[in-house]
Design a protein around this motif. Sequence first.
Motif, PDB file in Angstrom:
ATOM      1  N   ILE A 325       0.846  -1.186   0.000  1.00 13.97           N
ATOM      2  CA  ILE A 325       0.000   0.000   0.000  1.00 13.97           C
ATOM      3  C   ILE A 325       0.885   1.240   0.000  1.00 13.97           C
ATOM      4  CG2 ILE A 325      -1.897   1.177   1.153  1.00 13.97           C
ATOM      5  CD1 ILE A 325      -2.467  -1.733   0.131  1.00 13.97           C
ATOM      6  N   GLY A 326       0.675   2.129  -0.968  1.00 15.10           N
ATOM      7  CA  GLY A 326       1.495   3.318  -1.087  1.00 15.10           C
ATOM      8  C   GLY A 326       1.134   4.390  -0.067  1.00 15.10           C
ATOM      9  N   GLN A 327       2.098   5.262   0.231  1.00 13.04           N
ATOM     10  CA  GLN A 327       1.898   6.296   1.240  1.00 13.04           C
ATOM     11  C   GLN A 327       0.790   7.280   0.870  1.00 13.04           C
ATOM     12  OE1 GLN A 327       5.581   8.184   2.367  1.00 13.04           O
ATOM     13  NE2 GLN A 327       6.696   6.241   2.466  1.00 13.04           N
ATOM     14  N   GLY A 328       0.509   7.396  -0.407  1.00 16.78           N
ATOM     15  CA  GLY A 328      -0.523   8.335  -0.832  1.00 16.78           C
ATOM     16  C   GLY A 328      -1.923   7.738  -0.854  1.00 16.78           C
ATOM     17  N   GLN A 329      -2.043   6.449  -0.520  1.00 15.08           N
ATOM     18  CA  GLN A 329      -3.353   5.810  -0.566  1.00 15.08           C
ATOM     19  C   GLN A 329      -4.152   6.084   0.708  1.00 15.08           C
ATOM     20  OE1 GLN A 329      -1.712   1.846  -2.336  1.00 15.08           O
ATOM     21  NE2 GLN A 329      -3.797   2.044  -3.093  1.00 15.08           N
ATOM     22  N   GLN A 330      -5.449   5.946   0.574  1.00 15.20           N
ATOM     23  CA  GLN A 330      -6.377   6.436   1.593  1.00 15.20           C
ATOM     24  C   GLN A 330      -6.144   5.832   2.976  1.00 15.20           C
ATOM     25  OE1 GLN A 330     -10.483   5.664   0.679  1.00 15.20           O
ATOM     26  NE2 GLN A 330     -11.256   7.101   2.196  1.00 15.20           N
ATOM     27  N   PHE A 331      -5.913   4.538   3.046  1.00 11.44           N
ATOM     28  CA  PHE A 331      -5.825   3.897   4.354  1.00 11.44           C
ATOM     29  C   PHE A 331      -4.414   3.397   4.656  1.00 11.44           C
ATOM     30  CE2 PHE A 331     -10.363   3.145   3.130  1.00 11.44           C
ATOM     31  CZ  PHE A 331     -10.915   4.006   4.074  1.00 11.44           C
ATOM     32  N   TYR A 332      -3.414   4.110   4.189  1.00 13.72           N
ATOM     33  CA  TYR A 332      -2.034   3.743   4.490  1.00 13.72           C
ATOM     34  C   TYR A 332      -1.780   3.853   5.991  1.00 13.72           C
ATOM     35  CZ  TYR A 332       3.068   3.991   4.689  1.00 13.72           C
ATOM     36  OH  TYR A 332       4.388   3.775   4.997  1.00 13.72           O
ATOM     37  N   ASN A 333      -1.156   2.832   6.560  1.00 10.06           N
ATOM     38  CA  ASN A 333      -0.904   2.788   8.001  1.00 10.06           C
ATOM     39  C   ASN A 333       0.313   3.649   8.339  1.00 10.06           C
ATOM     40  OD1 ASN A 333      -0.349   2.195  10.678  1.00 10.06           O
ATOM     41  ND2 ASN A 333      -0.840   0.026  10.478  1.00 10.06           N
ATOM     42  N   THR A 334       0.074   4.859   8.831  1.00 13.01           N
ATOM     43  CA  THR A 334       1.150   5.798   9.135  1.00 13.01           C
ATOM     44  C   THR A 334       1.859   5.467  10.444  1.00 13.01           C
ATOM     45  OG1 THR A 334      -0.434   7.277  10.217  1.00 13.01           O
ATOM     46  CG2 THR A 334       0.017   7.666   7.874  1.00 13.01           C
ATOM     47  N   GLU A 335       1.285   4.571  11.252  1.00 13.13           N
ATOM     48  CA  GLU A 335       1.869   4.253  12.547  1.00 13.13           C
ATOM     49  C   GLU A 335       2.574   2.897  12.568  1.00 13.13           C
ATOM     50  OE1 GLU A 335      -1.082   4.640  15.567  1.00 13.13           O
ATOM     51  OE2 GLU A 335      -1.512   6.742  15.108  1.00 13.13           O
ATOM     52  N   LEU A 336       2.652   2.226  11.420  1.00 11.10           N
ATOM     53  CA  LEU A 336       3.333   0.941  11.346  1.00 11.10           C
ATOM     54  C   LEU A 336       4.837   1.160  11.482  1.00 11.10           C
ATOM     55  CD1 LEU A 336       2.973  -2.119  10.824  1.00 11.10           C
ATOM     56  CD2 LEU A 336       3.283  -1.623   8.390  1.00 11.10           C
ATOM     57  N   GLU A 337       5.466   0.470  12.424  1.00  6.15           N
ATOM     58  CA  GLU A 337       6.898   0.648  12.657  1.00  6.15           C
ATOM     59  C   GLU A 337       7.698   0.278  11.407  1.00  6.15           C
ATOM     60  OE1 GLU A 337      10.460  -0.939  15.657  1.00  6.15           O
ATOM     61  OE2 GLU A 337       8.371  -1.554  15.977  1.00  6.15           O
ATOM     62  N   GLN A 338       8.545   1.202  10.971  1.00  5.49           N
ATOM     63  CA  GLN A 338       9.332   0.988   9.762  1.00  5.49           C
ATOM     64  C   GLN A 338      10.501   0.030  10.042  1.00  5.49           C
ATOM     65  OE1 GLN A 338       9.171   2.193   6.374  1.00  5.49           O
ATOM     66  NE2 GLN A 338      10.719   0.580   6.276  1.00  5.49           N
ATOM     67  N   LYS A 339      10.590  -1.052   9.267  1.00  8.47           N
ATOM     68  CA  LYS A 339      11.727  -1.952   9.385  1.00  8.47           C
ATOM     69  C   LYS A 339      12.982  -1.275   8.825  1.00  8.47           C
ATOM     70  CE  LYS A 339       9.098  -6.232   8.787  1.00  8.47           C
ATOM     71  NZ  LYS A 339       7.916  -5.603   8.154  1.00  8.47           N
ATOM     72  N   THR A 340      14.094  -1.500   9.474  1.00 10.83           N
ATOM     73  CA  THR A 340      15.377  -0.993   9.002  1.00 10.83           C
ATOM     74  C   THR A 340      16.369  -2.150   8.944  1.00 10.83           C
ATOM     75  OG1 THR A 340      16.054  -0.436  11.256  1.00 10.83           O
ATOM     76  CG2 THR A 340      14.986   1.303   9.971  1.00 10.83           C
ATOM     77  N   TYR A 341      17.479  -1.909   8.292  1.00 12.43           N
ATOM     78  CA  TYR A 341      18.521  -2.929   8.187  1.00 12.43           C
ATOM     79  C   TYR A 341      19.105  -3.203   9.563  1.00 12.43           C
ATOM     80  CZ  TYR A 341      22.988  -5.070   6.813  1.00 12.43           C
ATOM     81  OH  TYR A 341      24.069  -5.905   6.683  1.00 12.43           O
ATOM     82  N   ASP A 342      18.968  -4.455  10.032  1.00  9.99           N
ATOM     83  CA  ASP A 342      19.386  -4.806  11.384  1.00  9.99           C
ATOM     84  C   ASP A 342      19.877  -6.256  11.381  1.00  9.99           C
ATOM     85  OD1 ASP A 342      19.677  -5.346  14.092  1.00  9.99           O
ATOM     86  OD2 ASP A 342      17.938  -4.137  14.670  1.00  9.99           O
ATOM     87  N   PRO A 343      21.181  -6.475  11.073  1.00  6.35           N
ATOM     88  CA  PRO A 343      21.713  -7.842  11.024  1.00  6.35           C
ATOM     89  C   PRO A 343      21.554  -8.593  12.329  1.00  6.35           C
ATOM     90  CG  PRO A 343      23.255  -6.284  10.031  1.00  6.35           C
ATOM     91  CD  PRO A 343      22.198  -5.472  10.704  1.00  6.35           C
ATOM     92  N   ASP A 344      21.666  -7.897  13.457  1.00 10.02           N
ATOM     93  CA  ASP A 344      21.523  -8.570  14.750  1.00 10.02           C
ATOM     94  C   ASP A 344      20.099  -9.092  14.944  1.00 10.02           C
ATOM     95  OD1 ASP A 344      24.171  -8.155  15.443  1.00 10.02           O
ATOM     96  OD2 ASP A 344      23.758  -6.231  16.417  1.00 10.02           O
ATOM     97  N   LYS A 345      19.136  -8.292  14.548  1.00  8.01           N
ATOM     98  CA  LYS A 345      17.746  -8.745  14.666  1.00  8.01           C
ATOM     99  C   LYS A 345      17.487  -9.909  13.702  1.00  8.01           C
ATOM    100  CE  LYS A 345      14.605  -5.822  15.853  1.00  8.01           C
ATOM    101  NZ  LYS A 345      13.597  -4.735  15.926  1.00  8.01           N
ATOM    102  N   ALA A 346      18.103  -9.853  12.527  1.00 11.53           N
ATOM    103  CA  ALA A 346      17.962 -10.959  11.578  1.00 11.53           C
ATOM    104  C   ALA A 346      18.533 -12.241  12.177  1.00 11.53           C
ATOM    105  CB  ALA A 346      18.675 -10.615  10.275  1.00 11.53           C
ATOM    106  N   LYS A 347      19.708 -12.129  12.842  1.00  6.80           N
ATOM    107  CA  LYS A 347      20.299 -13.303  13.499  1.00  6.80           C
ATOM    108  C   LYS A 347      19.383 -13.834  14.603  1.00  6.80           C
ATOM    109  CE  LYS A 347      25.177 -12.079  12.781  1.00  6.80           C
ATOM    110  NZ  LYS A 347      26.439 -11.671  13.463  1.00  6.80           N
ATOM    111  N   PHE A 348      18.750 -12.905  15.333  1.00 12.12           N
ATOM    112  CA  PHE A 348      17.830 -13.306  16.396  1.00 12.12           C
ATOM    113  C   PHE A 348      16.707 -14.177  15.841  1.00 12.12           C
ATOM    114  CE2 PHE A 348      13.682 -12.404  18.337  1.00 12.12           C
ATOM    115  CZ  PHE A 348      13.876 -12.903  19.616  1.00 12.12           C
ATOM    116  N   TYR A 349      16.126 -13.742  14.717  1.00  7.31           N
ATOM    117  CA  TYR A 349      15.015 -14.509  14.158  1.00  7.31           C
ATOM    118  C   TYR A 349      15.482 -15.833  13.556  1.00  7.31           C
ATOM    119  CZ  TYR A 349      11.678 -10.781  15.005  1.00  7.31           C
ATOM    120  OH  TYR A 349      10.861  -9.863  15.616  1.00  7.31           O
TER     121      TYR A 349
END
Length: 518
Positions: A325-349
């Motif tokens: 869903i694009g940022q310009g669409q009507q019901f885009y979730n503006t409060e969804l936590e943005q994933k970032t590059y995190d190798p440590d978190k990837a290792k955790f999973y």
Amino acid sequence: MSLITNGRLDRRGFLKTTAAGAIAASLPLGGAYASTPKKGGHLRVGKGHGQTTDTLNPGTWENGYTIAITHAKDGHLTEVLADGSVGPLVAESWEASEDAKTWRFKIRNGITFHSGKTLTPEDVVASINFHRGENAVSAATPIVAPIQDITIDGDTVVFALDGGNADFPFILSDYHLPILPATDDGIDWKSGDGCGSYVLETFKPGVTSTLVRNENHWRKDVAWFDSIEMLSLTDQNARTTALVSGDVDTVDKLDLKTIGLLSRNPDLDISSVAGTQHFTFAMSANQAPYDDVNVRLAMKYAINREELVEKILFGYGSVGNDVPIGQGQQFYNTELEQKTYDPDKAKFYLKEAGLDSLEVSLSAADAAFAGAVDAATLYQNSAKAAGIDLKVVREPNDGYWSDVWMKKPFSAVYWGGRPVQDQMFSTAYTCGAEWNDGFWCNEKFDELLVQARAELDQDKRRQQYWELQEIVSTQGAIIIPMFANYVFATTKKIGKPETLASNWDMDGERWAERWWFA
């Protein structure tokens, strides 16, 4: 060096030249540019889509080449306008019951197919039914599945849905749903007959198609070109060469690395339109190791999204968050936590999945999207820090969508998006959908989607769509690292409207109707 043979494009000729040489040799075209449409001229188009396995069967269309053809030769009940709203086409008007479960579409009088046959409500019913039922083989089956019954009341087609759907007119604009002539056992799609503003003269899959203006079309405010020749040029170099050599008038899917150079050419106009287009990496959730949500999350945190936007899109786009869903669409979730590059978190999973390391293969080709192989290589490099050995498999461009997509367990994909959330989710995220390229099933998601579709209270609907996006982002099988602007080029001989549609590339793939020679 001319690449024109008998006034037509010679595809092999393109492959014998280089883009760099063509750019260096390009000369000003000159001329005056009108600001209002006028009829005339032969348009030559180079599309970065198309394959030899393409057919005219609307249920199988899945690339920009076939989308462009249907928007030229066919009529749909409705269309998405440049401002993102929905407007009438074959349907003159429509109305809904208070619960949005019953929709009445009045069919326009006086429309004829190119064969001379008059379009009737029976053609409408047959065309939609082509995509319905257990035996239907169509990518549109999920979006028409809520239709319980279709009946005819005079010049009106009545749709009875299994639940309310406030977006139903948008659904009927889908490019898979052209209105074609009814036959005893379905619809006539093989002949190429249509009721659109252009008549399809030739169709050579993966090579070229030609169209001529339909002088008997009911609309007089579209279709300015006398004729059109559209070439399938999936090779990036060939496409760029064709443009700067003057052998085509417009191309899509520009090599973003060359835009700086192309923009110096005074005879070219570069357009960049932000919309719903997104580039993805699809994991098959029905196969190990991707059947483990922890592995999927590890893969999502092992990709450097910002780097891809910078080095693949060159800034012509934005970071994605694994929702379509694009940022310009009507019901885009503006409060969804943005994933970032995190190798440590990837290792955790990975550890949550019982793994210390992971070895996977990622299939890619530029047919998926321009720079897909480079994007996969960048992903390979970023994943190393997470203990993921990602092997990049360069696949052939031709046949990518028939032999690789949804065949290989991890592959690069492009999506044009859809104008409304329900249509996007229904097409590619519901369990068993024809184009669910993550082969992902989530019972809660499917149930909530049905509820959101029928909900007429906008606040409640927003909450539901926000939750749907969170489910897809955290549990889904699709990595969506970036939203890409639609970036295409035309010679300045081409006139275009001030507002360009953003629901598909090249003015919503309605360039054949909306553009003209200045």
